[in-house]
Scaffold this active site. Structure first.
Site, PDB file in Angstrom:
ATOM      1  N   LEU A  81      -2.673   0.841  -0.052  1.00 47.28           N
ATOM      2  CA  LEU A  81      -3.040  -0.576   0.058  1.00 47.28           C
ATOM      3  C   LEU A  81      -3.406  -1.161  -1.300  1.00 47.28           C
ATOM      4  CD1 LEU A  81      -5.444  -0.190   3.119  1.00 47.28           C
ATOM      5  CD2 LEU A  81      -3.143  -1.155   3.176  1.00 47.28           C
ATOM      6  N   GLY A  82      -3.846  -0.305  -2.187  1.00 44.28           N
ATOM      7  CA  GLY A  82      -4.244  -0.792  -3.503  1.00 44.28           C
ATOM      8  C   GLY A  82      -4.699   0.383  -4.334  1.00 44.28           C
ATOM      9  N   GLY A 122      -7.379   1.593  -7.807  1.00 43.26           N
ATOM     10  CA  GLY A 122      -8.435   1.235  -8.749  1.00 43.26           C
ATOM     11  C   GLY A 122      -8.455   2.239  -9.876  1.00 43.26           C
ATOM     12  N   LYS A 169     -10.668   5.265   0.844  1.00 42.45           N
ATOM     13  CA  LYS A 169     -10.722   5.120  -0.622  1.00 42.45           C
ATOM     14  C   LYS A 169     -10.805   6.521  -1.210  1.00 42.45           C
ATOM     15  CE  LYS A 169     -13.369   2.691  -4.206  1.00 42.45           C
ATOM     16  NZ  LYS A 169     -14.196   1.534  -4.531  1.00 42.45           N
ATOM     17  N   ASP A 218     -19.855  -7.010 -10.122  1.00 42.60           N
ATOM     18  CA  ASP A 218     -18.403  -7.026 -10.349  1.00 42.60           C
ATOM     19  C   ASP A 218     -17.738  -7.997  -9.362  1.00 42.60           C
ATOM     20  OD1 ASP A 218     -16.130  -6.223 -11.697  1.00 42.60           O
ATOM     21  OD2 ASP A 218     -15.840  -4.395 -10.522  1.00 42.60           O
TER      22      ASP A 218
HETATM   23  P1  ATP Z   1     -11.879  -0.781  -9.615  1.00 47.69           P
HETATM   24  O1  ATP Z   1     -11.016   0.009 -10.489  1.00 47.69           O
HETATM   25  O2  ATP Z   1     -11.545  -2.259  -9.662  1.00 47.69           O
HETATM   26  O3  ATP Z   1     -13.336  -0.501  -9.756  1.00 47.69           O
HETATM   27  P2  ATP Z   1     -11.918   0.825  -7.271  1.00 47.69           P
HETATM   28  O4  ATP Z   1     -11.341   2.148  -7.670  1.00 47.69           O
HETATM   29  O5  ATP Z   1     -13.399   0.801  -7.115  1.00 47.69           O
HETATM   30  O6  ATP Z   1     -11.428  -0.357  -8.167  1.00 47.69           O
HETATM   31  P3  ATP Z   1     -11.445  -0.894  -5.054  1.00 47.69           P
HETATM   32  O7  ATP Z   1     -11.591  -2.103  -5.909  1.00 47.69           O
HETATM   33  O8  ATP Z   1     -12.504  -0.649  -4.048  1.00 47.69           O
HETATM   34  O9  ATP Z   1     -11.220   0.412  -5.927  1.00 47.69           O
HETATM   35  O10 ATP Z   1     -10.029  -0.964  -4.339  1.00 47.69           O
HETATM   36  C1  ATP Z   1      -8.826  -1.073  -5.063  1.00 47.69           C
HETATM   37  C2  ATP Z   1      -7.879  -1.996  -4.316  1.00 47.69           C
HETATM   38  O11 ATP Z   1      -7.598  -1.446  -3.014  1.00 47.69           O
HETATM   39  C3  ATP Z   1      -8.459  -3.380  -4.041  1.00 47.69           C
HETATM   40  O12 ATP Z   1      -8.217  -4.254  -5.112  1.00 47.69           O
HETATM   41  C4  ATP Z   1      -7.736  -3.782  -2.770  1.00 47.69           C
HETATM   42  O13 ATP Z   1      -6.458  -4.303  -3.072  1.00 47.69           O
HETATM   43  C5  ATP Z   1      -7.539  -2.482  -2.037  1.00 47.69           C
HETATM   44  N1  ATP Z   1      -8.623  -2.266  -1.062  1.00 47.69           N
HETATM   45  C6  ATP Z   1      -9.883  -1.838  -1.337  1.00 47.69           C
HETATM   46  N2  ATP Z   1     -10.616  -1.731  -0.234  1.00 47.69           N
HETATM   47  C7  ATP Z   1      -9.832  -2.102   0.793  1.00 47.69           C
HETATM   48  C8  ATP Z   1     -10.027  -2.195   2.213  1.00 47.69           C
HETATM   49  N3  ATP Z   1     -11.176  -1.873   2.754  1.00 47.69           N
HETATM   50  N4  ATP Z   1      -8.981  -2.613   2.964  1.00 47.69           N
HETATM   51  C9  ATP Z   1      -7.790  -2.926   2.390  1.00 47.69           C
HETATM   52  N5  ATP Z   1      -7.537  -2.844   1.066  1.00 47.69           N
HETATM   53  C10 ATP Z   1      -8.539  -2.443   0.262  1.00 47.69           C
END
Ligand code: ATP
Length: 356
Positions: free
Chosen positions: A19-20, A22, A42, A139
């Site tokens: 889905l995404g 980070g 995640k 953030d």
């Molecule tokens: P960052 O590098 O920005 O700190 P991160 O590793 O902490 O990111 P998140 O920002 O929590 O990760 O999530 C990364 C991406 O995944 C988000 O930008 C979003 O597109 C997708 N995403 C995160 N949580 C969800 C969710 N609960 N449902 C659907 N998509 C999600």
């Protein structure tokens, strides 16, 4: 030390599409085998040892999990479960299907201030709630403001990513430096103590009206530190005076001069006191041309950062480990990027010298 479940996450959840992603891993759709319910997983790659440059430290994940478990609010992503293996922690969280708020808004031809306020008010309710628990997000950038569903009349906001959030102890002084130049607060750039008021700076930027954008990141950061900005008539002629007043009460260099979330929710732009104030909000509109340009630039910059991080990683790969698998590569590439970003001096030097 927080206890995470040691069972194999795949025994209980079927792992689905990405889905995404980070800095430390990917977010995937997951289906609970017992009930068929869909969640988001995640997947965070853990740092192997203190000297390793890759992955996230376990105590940072614990902090994020503890904060998420403290927060139960309709505008904040809920957490259900946490699994841990030797190399990875998996957070099972509420699935958010509507994408980013800014992308949803950018697809619209026009948006009245009243419609924009419906979203802002929800963000403020989430922020008010976390601040009431002495938690600051730190953030609140557009990428972290999502919609539960978008094909509904009044989409519901969900604040995500508590990876930089902090739970303040009584009397605690907390400093941190991380962020993206367009959004960074002056106290972060100056490495001064942060507070819940730091989030209010980000709230102001979520109004989509950043007046600081320079031609380069260095210029942007300098504009913030010097508080050089302009509400020029060309870009703000459709903006109501109440909206400008709201923004100016957040756009303060001194944290104690910014409105709190409670105060924002009582500002007449959000909560009109008279019929005339309500009518002004309906008449005034967001400058969509300006907003779309801002969103396109933001997206371009996100891909630019990802490509340059991957380029750096590929160079590293060629030098040392030519045989790592592709999935692993992406995660390591993102971890590599974060590692650089969390070091204060490096961050500012690197970001100040990079151009938009
Ligand atoms: P960052 O590098 O920005 O700190 P991160 O590793 O902490 O990111 P998140 O920002 O929590 O990760 O999530 C990364 C991406 O995944 C988000 O930008 C979003 O597109 C997708 N995403 C995160 N949580 C969800 C969710 N609960 N449902 C659907 N998509 C999600």
């Amino acid at each position: 030390m927080a206890l995470f479940k040691l069972e194999n996450v795949e025994d209980l959840y079927e792992i689905g599409e990405v889905l995404g992603s980070g800095h430390f891993g990917q977010v995937r759709e997951v289906r609970e085998r017992a009930t068929g319910t869909l969640w988001a997983g995640k997947f965070l790659k853990l740092r192997k040892n203190a000297s390793s440059r890759l992955g996230i430290e376990r105590k940072s994940v614990e902090k994020e999990v503890e904060i998420l478990q403290t927060l139960q609010h309709g505008n904040i992503m809920a957490i259900r479960d946490v699994f841990e293996s030797r190399a990875e922690v998996v957070l099972i969280v509420e699935l958010i299907r509507g994408g980013e708020l800014f992308d949803f808004v950018a697809e619209k031809e026009n948006l009245t201030e009243r419609e924009a306020i419906e979203f802002l008010e929800q963000i403020l309710h989430g922020v008010q709630y976390m601040h009431s628990k002495r938690i600051a997000h730190f953030d609140l950038k557009p990428e972290n403001i999502m919609l539960s569903e978008k094909a509904v009349p009044h989409p519901n906001i969900k604040v995500i990513d508590f990876g930089l959030a902090h739970h303040f102890e009584q009397g605690e002084e907390y400093k941190s430096i991380s962020g993206t130049p367009q959004y960074i607060a002056p106290e972060v750039i100056n490495y001064e103590p942060l507070s819940e008021a730091t989030d209010m700076w980000y709230v102001f930027l979520l109004s989509g009206m950043s007046p600081f954008q320079g031609d380069t990141d260095g210029e942007t950061l300098k504009n913030i530190v010097d508080m050089t900005y302009e509400f020029d008539d060309y870009h703000f002629k459709q903006t109501s005076d109440m909206a400008k007043d709201f923004i100016q009460k957040l756009l303060r260099k001194e944290q104690n001069e910014r409105m709190t979330a409670d105060e924002c929710l009582l500002h007449p732009w959000i909560k009109p006191l008279t019929r005339k104030q309500a009518a002004t909000r309906n008449r005034s509109s967001i400058n969509m041309k300006n907003f779309k340009r801002f969103n396109a630039k933001r997206k371009w910059k996100m891909s630019y950062n990802m490509v340059s991080a991957c380029n750096r990683f590929c160079r590293l790969q060629l030098l040392c480990k030519p045989s790592i698998k592709v999935d692993e590569e992406l995660r390591q590439c993102e971890s590599d990027q974060e590692d650089t970003e969390t070091k204060p001096e490096t961050l500012l030097r690197r970001r100040l010298s990079s151009s938009s």
